[in-house]
Scaffold this motif. Sequence first.
Motif, mmCIF file in Angstrom:
data_model
loop_
_atom_site.group_PDB
_atom_site.id
_atom_site.type_symbol
_atom_site.label_atom_id
_atom_site.label_comp_id
_atom_site.label_asym_id
_atom_site.label_seq_id
_atom_site.Cartn_x
_atom_site.Cartn_y
_atom_site.Cartn_z
ATOM 1 N N ALA A 146 -5.938 17.409 -3.086
ATOM 2 C CA ALA A 146 -5.456 17.871 -4.387
ATOM 3 C C ALA A 146 -5.927 16.957 -5.508
ATOM 4 O O ALA A 146 -6.023 17.383 -6.668
ATOM 5 N N GLN A 147 -6.216 15.706 -5.180
ATOM 6 C CA GLN A 147 -6.709 14.724 -6.157
ATOM 7 C C GLN A 147 -8.240 14.666 -6.163
ATOM 8 O O GLN A 147 -8.814 13.668 -6.594
ATOM 9 N N ASP A 148 -8.888 15.723 -5.688
ATOM 10 C CA ASP A 148 -10.351 15.809 -5.659
ATOM 11 C C ASP A 148 -10.957 14.688 -4.829
ATOM 12 O O ASP A 148 -11.937 14.048 -5.215
ATOM 13 N N SER A 149 -10.374 14.459 -3.653
ATOM 14 C CA SER A 149 -10.869 13.447 -2.704
ATOM 15 C C SER A 149 -10.951 12.056 -3.338
ATOM 16 O O SER A 149 -11.924 11.325 -3.168
ATOM 17 N N THR A 150 -9.907 11.708 -4.083
ATOM 18 C CA THR A 150 -9.808 10.370 -4.675
ATOM 19 C C THR A 150 -8.420 9.797 -4.362
ATOM 20 O O THR A 150 -7.502 10.529 -3.963
ATOM 21 N N THR A 151 -8.281 8.498 -4.542
ATOM 22 C CA THR A 151 -6.983 7.842 -4.426
ATOM 23 C C THR A 151 -6.713 7.089 -5.716
ATOM 24 O O THR A 151 -7.641 6.621 -6.378
ATOM 25 N N ASN A 152 -5.448 6.968 -6.058
ATOM 26 C CA ASN A 152 -5.050 6.267 -7.277
ATOM 27 C C ASN A 152 -5.066 4.765 -6.994
ATOM 28 O O ASN A 152 -4.152 4.241 -6.354
ATOM 29 N N TYR B 212 -3.752 4.614 -0.392
ATOM 30 C CA TYR B 212 -4.676 4.836 0.715
ATOM 31 C C TYR B 212 -4.314 6.181 1.332
ATOM 32 O O TYR B 212 -3.121 6.473 1.519
ATOM 33 N N VAL B 213 -5.306 6.986 1.655
ATOM 34 C CA VAL B 213 -5.041 8.234 2.370
ATOM 35 C C VAL B 213 -5.122 7.967 3.869
ATOM 36 O O VAL B 213 -6.003 7.249 4.343
ATOM 37 N N LEU B 214 -4.169 8.532 4.612
ATOM 38 C CA LEU B 214 -4.176 8.424 6.063
ATOM 39 C C LEU B 214 -4.787 9.689 6.656
ATOM 40 O O LEU B 214 -4.310 10.798 6.396
ATOM 41 N N ILE C 235 0.839 -1.194 0.000
ATOM 42 C CA ILE C 235 0.000 0.000 0.000
ATOM 43 C C ILE C 235 0.876 1.246 0.000
ATOM 44 O O ILE C 235 1.849 1.345 0.760
ATOM 45 N N LYS C 236 0.529 2.200 -0.845
ATOM 46 C CA LYS C 236 1.198 3.498 -0.873
ATOM 47 C C LYS C 236 0.335 4.481 -0.080
ATOM 48 O O LYS C 236 -0.818 4.723 -0.432
ATOM 49 N N VAL C 237 0.896 5.036 0.976
ATOM 50 C CA VAL C 237 0.145 5.948 1.841
ATOM 51 C C VAL C 237 0.361 7.381 1.386
ATOM 52 O O VAL C 237 1.503 7.822 1.203
ATOM 53 N N ILE C 238 -0.742 8.118 1.192
ATOM 54 C CA ILE C 238 -0.673 9.542 0.874
ATOM 55 C C ILE C 238 -1.277 10.338 2.020
ATOM 56 O O ILE C 238 -2.038 9.799 2.832
ATOM 57 N N ASP C 239 -0.943 11.630 2.092
ATOM 58 C CA ASP C 239 -1.487 12.453 3.166
ATOM 59 C C ASP C 239 -2.764 13.155 2.712
ATOM 60 O O ASP C 239 -3.166 13.074 1.538
#
Length: 211
Positions: free
Chosen positions: A57-63, A69-71, A47-51
Motif C-alpha cells: 500500500a506504501q508503493d513498496s517503501t518503508t517509512n 521494516y517490512v516482514l 524497529i516498527k514491523v509492518i506487514d
Amino acid sequence: MKTFYIVLLGIIGLGFFIQSCDNSKTYAELKEDEREAIRRFIELKNIKVIDEDQFRAQDSTTNVANNEYVLFEESGVYMQVLNRGNGEVLSDGRYEILTRYWEEVIAEDGTSDTLSSNMNPNSFPYPDEFILTKTSNSLSASFAGYGAMYQAHGSAYVPSGWLLPLNYLKVGRENSGRSKVKLIVPHSEGTSTASGQVVPCHYEITYQMSR
C-alpha cells in the motif's frame, strides 16, 4: 592481508555465539534461540514491523523516519528500504550487480557485532559484484571470484535474503541514486556461515547496475 582481516573479524564476531552455544541443543532449539535474538534486536533498535499488505500500500517503501521494516512472512526476512533507486524494477533477464554492504551477526541478547564489510573504499576500492538471473519472482546469483563477501565466507553463493529486495527496488546505474536497504536475515536465507551456525545477521546493502 585483506583476507586475513575479514576472516579474523568473522572469527571474533562468531566467537561469542560458539562459546555460548550448547552442543546438545537440537536444531529446533537453535531456531528458537534465533527467533529470540531477532525479537530482542528489533526491540533494542526500536524497529516498527509492518506487514506485506501495508508495504504494498506504501508503493513498496518503508517509512524510515518511523524506523519501519517490512516482514516477509514466508522467508522470515525483514527489510527497510532506505532508497528504492533511480532505475526501474527489474524485469526477467540477466544482470551484473555491484554491491557494498555491512554485515553484522545478531547475538542471543539482541546485540550485534561486525562480521565483514566493504563499505570503506580505502580498504576496498571496488564493490563486490554478482551475476543475477531473474525469472518471474525467482532470483539466483553468484558472486564473482573476489570481493569481501567471497573472501569472508569462502563461497560464491549469494544469500537468498540478499536477493529478495531486488523484486521491489529500482536498481539504476548512477552512484547518486543507488538502491539501499537494511535487512534482518535468518540463517535459512543467509550465508553458508550463518546457516551452519544457525544465527541471524543484520545488513546494510547498496545495489547498483554495473556499467
